[in-house]
Design a protein around this motif. Structure first.
Motif, PDB file in Angstrom:
ATOM      1  N   ARG A 267       9.921  12.461  -2.580  1.00 48.60           N
ATOM      2  CA  ARG A 267       8.885  12.232  -1.432  1.00 48.60           C
ATOM      3  C   ARG A 267       7.600  11.797  -2.020  1.00 48.60           C
ATOM      4  N   LEU A 268       6.982  10.701  -1.608  1.00 45.94           N
ATOM      5  CA  LEU A 268       6.034  10.091  -2.001  1.00 45.94           C
ATOM      6  C   LEU A 268       4.736   9.836  -0.850  1.00 45.94           C
ATOM      7  N   LYS A 269       3.518   9.741  -1.274  1.00 43.37           N
ATOM      8  CA  LYS A 269       2.476   9.592  -0.145  1.00 43.37           C
ATOM      9  C   LYS A 269       2.185  10.489   0.774  1.00 43.37           C
ATOM     10  N   ALA A 270       2.114  11.775   0.254  1.00 41.45           N
ATOM     11  CA  ALA A 270       2.105  13.034   1.069  1.00 41.45           C
ATOM     12  C   ALA A 270       3.411  13.095   2.069  1.00 41.45           C
ATOM     13  N   GLY A 271       4.482  12.857   1.431  1.00 36.56           N
ATOM     14  CA  GLY A 271       5.754  12.985   2.076  1.00 36.56           C
ATOM     15  C   GLY A 271       6.239  11.968   2.989  1.00 36.56           C
ATOM     16  N   VAL A 272       5.633  11.046   3.199  1.00 38.57           N
ATOM     17  CA  VAL A 272       5.932   9.947   4.307  1.00 38.57           C
ATOM     18  C   VAL A 272       6.875   9.188   3.870  1.00 38.57           C
ATOM     19  N   VAL A 273       6.905   8.808   2.641  1.00 45.99           N
ATOM     20  CA  VAL A 273       8.017   7.886   2.065  1.00 45.99           C
ATOM     21  C   VAL A 273       9.104   8.699   1.416  1.00 45.99           C
ATOM     22  N   GLN A 274      10.315   8.356   1.730  1.00 47.76           N
ATOM     23  CA  GLN A 274      11.422   9.309   0.937  1.00 47.76           C
ATOM     24  C   GLN A 274      12.418   8.198   0.373  1.00 47.76           C
ATOM     25  N   ARG A 275      12.796   8.407  -0.735  1.00 47.53           N
ATOM     26  CA  ARG A 275      13.900   7.914  -1.336  1.00 47.53           C
ATOM     27  C   ARG A 275      15.027   8.821  -1.401  1.00 47.53           C
ATOM     28  N   ILE A 276      16.325   8.153  -1.337  1.00 49.70           N
ATOM     29  CA  ILE A 276      17.532   9.215  -1.336  1.00 49.70           C
ATOM     30  C   ILE A 276      18.668   8.452  -2.111  1.00 49.70           C
ATOM     31  N   HIS A 277      19.237   8.975  -3.136  1.00 48.03           N
ATOM     32  CA  HIS A 277      20.526   8.607  -3.812  1.00 48.03           C
ATOM     33  C   HIS A 277      21.387   9.572  -3.500  1.00 48.03           C
TER      34      HIS A 277
ATOM     35  N   ARG B 151      28.102   5.470  -3.748  1.00 50.03           N
ATOM     36  CA  ARG B 151      26.634   5.456  -3.509  1.00 50.03           C
ATOM     37  C   ARG B 151      26.050   5.245  -2.319  1.00 50.03           C
ATOM     38  N   LEU B 152      25.206   6.243  -1.891  1.00 48.25           N
ATOM     39  CA  LEU B 152      24.416   5.912  -0.653  1.00 48.25           C
ATOM     40  C   LEU B 152      22.978   5.861  -1.219  1.00 48.25           C
ATOM     41  N   LEU B 153      22.380   4.695  -0.852  1.00 50.71           N
ATOM     42  CA  LEU B 153      21.048   4.446  -1.269  1.00 50.71           C
ATOM     43  C   LEU B 153      19.828   4.348   0.005  1.00 50.71           C
ATOM     44  N   LEU B 154      18.923   5.145   0.002  1.00 49.02           N
ATOM     45  CA  LEU B 154      17.985   5.020   1.396  1.00 49.02           C
ATOM     46  C   LEU B 154      16.714   4.835   0.825  1.00 49.02           C
ATOM     47  N   LEU B 155      15.924   4.252   1.616  1.00 46.37           N
ATOM     48  CA  LEU B 155      14.523   4.164   1.717  1.00 46.37           C
ATOM     49  C   LEU B 155      14.019   4.132   3.249  1.00 46.37           C
ATOM     50  N   ASP B 156      13.003   5.071   3.434  1.00 48.07           N
ATOM     51  CA  ASP B 156      12.623   5.231   4.695  1.00 48.07           C
ATOM     52  C   ASP B 156      11.144   5.964   4.973  1.00 48.07           C
ATOM     53  N   HIS B 157      10.448   5.686   6.147  1.00 47.17           N
ATOM     54  CA  HIS B 157       9.476   6.622   6.274  1.00 47.17           C
ATOM     55  C   HIS B 157      10.084   7.760   6.987  1.00 47.17           C
TER      56      HIS B 157
ATOM     57  N   ARG C 203       0.784  -1.341  -0.017  1.00 48.07           N
ATOM     58  CA  ARG C 203       0.103   0.090   0.080  1.00 48.07           C
ATOM     59  C   ARG C 203       0.928   1.281  -0.059  1.00 48.07           C
ATOM     60  N   LEU C 204       2.015   1.328   0.663  1.00 52.18           N
ATOM     61  CA  LEU C 204       2.717   2.413   0.667  1.00 52.18           C
ATOM     62  C   LEU C 204       4.024   2.518   0.235  1.00 52.18           C
ATOM     63  N   LEU C 205       4.670   1.427  -0.221  1.00 44.73           N
ATOM     64  CA  LEU C 205       6.202   1.398  -0.515  1.00 44.73           C
ATOM     65  C   LEU C 205       6.351   0.629  -1.720  1.00 44.73           C
TER      66      LEU C 205
ATOM     67  N   ARG D 124      13.710  13.645   9.858  1.00 42.35           N
ATOM     68  CA  ARG D 124      13.969  14.170   8.726  1.00 42.35           C
ATOM     69  C   ARG D 124      15.106  13.850   8.003  1.00 42.35           C
ATOM     70  N   THR D 125      15.352  12.674   7.457  1.00 45.98           N
ATOM     71  CA  THR D 125      16.544  12.142   6.863  1.00 45.98           C
ATOM     72  C   THR D 125      17.625  13.056   5.849  1.00 45.98           C
ATOM     73  N   LEU D 126      16.821  13.894   4.957  1.00 45.69           N
ATOM     74  CA  LEU D 126      17.574  14.174   4.182  1.00 45.69           C
ATOM     75  C   LEU D 126      18.634  15.434   4.823  1.00 45.69           C
ATOM     76  N   PRO D 127      18.292  16.351   5.668  1.00 42.70           N
ATOM     77  CA  PRO D 127      18.998  17.087   6.250  1.00 42.70           C
ATOM     78  C   PRO D 127      20.125  16.302   6.911  1.00 42.70           C
TER      79      PRO D 127
END
Length: 210
Positions: free
Chosen positions: A193-203, A140-146, A31-33, A176-179
């Motif tokens: 940022r997806l799902k009202a910003g709840v999910v974040q993917r960072i490369h 590379r650093l690759l992150l997925l998180d809420h 549903r979310l990820l 707040r992971t990005l900072p």
């Protein structure tokens, strides 16, 4: 660096959850990820370290030509990951380890990934510093998180949920992971940022030395 008692508590918490973790994540991921693990794994190259590999749910998505290492704090989670790797025919060095003190030399990996786990690592800043240390320059650093939602209403709900999850299992929902990634010295290549910003993917990338 968190005290040993905090690390020990986290190990116990995730050991207890290991047997039901995959079942609980099935609905959340659908549903979310959806597509998140694939997004991370498709960008991994060379020697890859997955921090907090959990039960190994990302293993099936990595390219066949990478050299994969994974660490996990909870032995019961790690046992499931090892069985999953064997069932998939996925060569991987999966070992017990603490994200706050990675047992690898400097500049050992081309890629470091962390999937849905930074939120539950007691000291995210220390973990990110360790991830940067073991990455080669340009790696590379690759992150997925809420993370904290961009919606005020959802952010309030996350804060309320955190009042329960933080003392019980050390899991944050308003991080707040990005900072944190930027403060650790990474250059941001992509972020979503997806799902009202709840999910974040960072490369992100470790800047080349010199």
């Amino acid at each position: 660096m968190p005290p040993p008692t905090t690390i020990a508590k986290s190990r116990r918490v995730w050991d207890r959850q290991a047997a039901r973790y995959d079942r609980g994540m099935r609905y959340v991921e659908a549903r979310l990820l959806a597509g998140g693990r694939e997004w991370v794994a498709s960008r991994a190259t060379g020697r890859v370290l997955e921090v907090a590999v959990g039960t190994g749910l990302t293993l099936r998505h990595y390219p066949a030509d990478i050299q994969l290492t994974g660490i996990e704090l909870a032995p019961a989670m790690l046992d499931i990951a090892r069985r999953r790797a064997t069932a998939l025919g996925r060569p991987a060095d999966l070992r017990e380890g603490d994200a706050h003190a990675l047992s690898f030399p400097d500049e050992s990996f081309d890629t470091v990934t962390c999937v849905l786990s930074l939120c539950a690592i007691a000291d995210s800043a220390t973990a990110l510093t360790e991830m940067r240390r073991v990455l080669r320059p340009g790696g590379r650093l690759l992150l997925l998180d809420h993370v904290a939602s961009t919606s005020r209403a959802l952010h309030l709900l996350q804060w309320l949920v955190e009042r329960v999850t933080l003392p019980l299992q050390g899991e944050r929902f308003t991080q707040r992971t990005l900072p944190l990634v930027r403060a650790t010295g990474f250059d941001i290549i992509e972020q979503e940022r997806l799902k009202a910003g709840v999910v974040q993917r960072i490369h992100a990338r470790k800047a080349p030395s010199g």
